[in-house]
Design a protein around this motif. Sequence first.
Motif, PDB file in Angstrom:
ATOM      1  N   ASP A  38       0.897  -1.232   0.069  1.00  0.00           N
ATOM      2  CA  ASP A  38      -0.137  -0.010   0.066  1.00  0.00           C
ATOM      3  C   ASP A  38       0.615   1.364  -0.135  1.00  0.00           C
ATOM      4  OD1 ASP A  38      -2.381  -1.635   0.014  1.00  0.00           O
ATOM      5  OD2 ASP A  38      -2.143  -1.725   2.083  1.00  0.00           O
ATOM      6  N   LEU A  39       1.814   1.440  -0.549  1.00  0.00           N
ATOM      7  CA  LEU A  39       2.638   2.498  -0.734  1.00  0.00           C
ATOM      8  C   LEU A  39       2.751   3.272  -2.373  1.00  0.00           C
ATOM      9  CD1 LEU A  39       5.897   1.794   1.480  1.00  0.00           C
ATOM     10  CD2 LEU A  39       3.862   3.178   1.900  1.00  0.00           C
ATOM     11  N   GLY A  40       2.176   2.589  -3.138  1.00  0.00           N
ATOM     12  CA  GLY A  40       2.195   2.941  -4.492  1.00  0.00           C
ATOM     13  C   GLY A  40       3.498   2.667  -5.089  1.00  0.00           C
TER      14      GLY A  40
ATOM     15  N   ARG B 232      11.466   8.536   6.034  1.00  0.00           N
ATOM     16  CA  ARG B 232      11.023   9.458   6.747  1.00  0.00           C
ATOM     17  C   ARG B 232       9.490   9.919   6.578  1.00  0.00           C
ATOM     18  NH1 ARG B 232      15.256  12.452   7.333  1.00  0.00           N
ATOM     19  NH2 ARG B 232      14.542  14.029   5.971  1.00  0.00           N
ATOM     20  N   PHE B 233       9.336  10.197   5.382  1.00  0.00           N
ATOM     21  CA  PHE B 233       7.975  10.631   4.729  1.00  0.00           C
ATOM     22  C   PHE B 233       7.177   9.658   4.944  1.00  0.00           C
ATOM     23  CE2 PHE B 233      10.180  14.118   2.048  1.00  0.00           C
ATOM     24  CZ  PHE B 233       9.574  15.083   2.623  1.00  0.00           C
ATOM     25  N   VAL B 234       7.456   7.894   4.816  1.00  0.00           N
ATOM     26  CA  VAL B 234       6.581   7.075   4.668  1.00  0.00           C
ATOM     27  C   VAL B 234       6.188   6.826   6.411  1.00  0.00           C
ATOM     28  CG1 VAL B 234       6.421   4.572   4.589  1.00  0.00           C
ATOM     29  CG2 VAL B 234       7.257   5.961   2.514  1.00  0.00           C
ATOM     30  N   ASP B 235       7.229   7.037   7.104  1.00  0.00           N
ATOM     31  CA  ASP B 235       7.106   6.966   8.671  1.00  0.00           C
ATOM     32  C   ASP B 235       6.140   8.003   9.251  1.00  0.00           C
ATOM     33  OD1 ASP B 235       8.650   4.800   8.793  1.00  0.00           O
ATOM     34  OD2 ASP B 235      10.552   6.163   9.554  1.00  0.00           O
ATOM     35  N   ASP B 236       5.983   9.205   8.442  1.00  0.00           N
ATOM     36  CA  ASP B 236       4.966  10.317   8.844  1.00  0.00           C
ATOM     37  C   ASP B 236       3.776  10.037   7.982  1.00  0.00           C
ATOM     38  OD1 ASP B 236       6.792  11.388  10.480  1.00  0.00           O
ATOM     39  OD2 ASP B 236       7.568  12.790   9.072  1.00  0.00           O
ATOM     40  N   GLY B 237       3.524   9.214   7.243  1.00  0.00           N
ATOM     41  CA  GLY B 237       2.134   8.751   6.735  1.00  0.00           C
ATOM     42  C   GLY B 237       2.066   9.370   5.077  1.00  0.00           C
ATOM     43  N   LEU B 238       3.078   9.715   4.648  1.00  0.00           N
ATOM     44  CA  LEU B 238       3.134  10.279   3.283  1.00  0.00           C
ATOM     45  C   LEU B 238       3.499   9.432   2.420  1.00  0.00           C
ATOM     46  CD1 LEU B 238       2.494  12.843   1.584  1.00  0.00           C
ATOM     47  CD2 LEU B 238       5.063  13.486   1.902  1.00  0.00           C
ATOM     48  N   LYS B 239       2.768   8.757   1.253  1.00  0.00           N
ATOM     49  CA  LYS B 239       3.070   7.830   0.192  1.00  0.00           C
ATOM     50  C   LYS B 239       3.325   8.638  -1.277  1.00  0.00           C
ATOM     51  CE  LYS B 239      -0.427   4.825   2.226  1.00  0.00           C
ATOM     52  NZ  LYS B 239      -1.551   4.012   2.147  1.00  0.00           N
TER      53      LYS B 239
END
Length: 195
Positions: free
Chosen positions: A73-75, A148-155
Motif C-alpha cells: 500500500d505504498l504505490g 521519513r516521509f513514509v513513517d509520517d504517513g506520506l505515500k
Amino acid sequence: MPSALSGLVLAGGRSRRMGTDKALLVNNGESQLAMAVRLLRDVCDAVFVSTREDQVDEPERARFPQLVDRYDDLGPVAGILSAMDERPDDDWLVVACDLPKLSAQTLQALIDERGSEAPMIAFRSSQNDLPEPLCAIYTRRSASILRRFVDDGLKCPRKMMINSDTRLIDLPVPDALDNMNSPEDLARSQLKITS
C-alpha cells in the motif's frame, strides 16, 4: 568514486483506471515494459523491473531481472524503497512503464544533472511546474528522506519531492513524460494492447 547508477522500471501497478496491464501495451512492436528496460540499459549499470509478488511469473516481466515489492500500500514508493533495500549503495534512475514518448534524450538530461548535491533530481512538469517523480533520479542519499516521509504517513512521491531539496530541471521535449492512465489516453496514443 561515484555510486553505480541502476535503472528501475516501475511495473507493479494494478492499472485500475486503464483496465488492462499498462506494461503490456505495445508501441512499435515492443511492450512498454521492454521499451523502458531497453532505454535504461543504454545508460545504467544494471536494470530491474519492479513488480508485485503476484506478477513475478507474468511472461513479459519474467524476461527481465525483477525486484519484488517488499512494502504494501505504498504505490510507486514501494518499488523505489524495495530497490534501495536491495542495492543501498546505488543511485536509481526510476521510470514508470507507461511513458510511450520516453527517449534517450530525456534520460540523458537527468543523468547530466547527477553531480548535483540534491538527493533527488526530477523534471519540472510542463503542465504545472511540479516535480515529475516517475522519471527521476533517486540518489542513495534520498533513502532516509523517503523513509521519513513514509513513517509520517506520506505515500506520494511528488509531495515527497516538493517537500525536499529536489533538483528540478526543464524537460528537453515538453510532452516526453505524457503517460497513459485511462482508455482515453490509450486511444489518443494509438498504442495496441497485446493479446
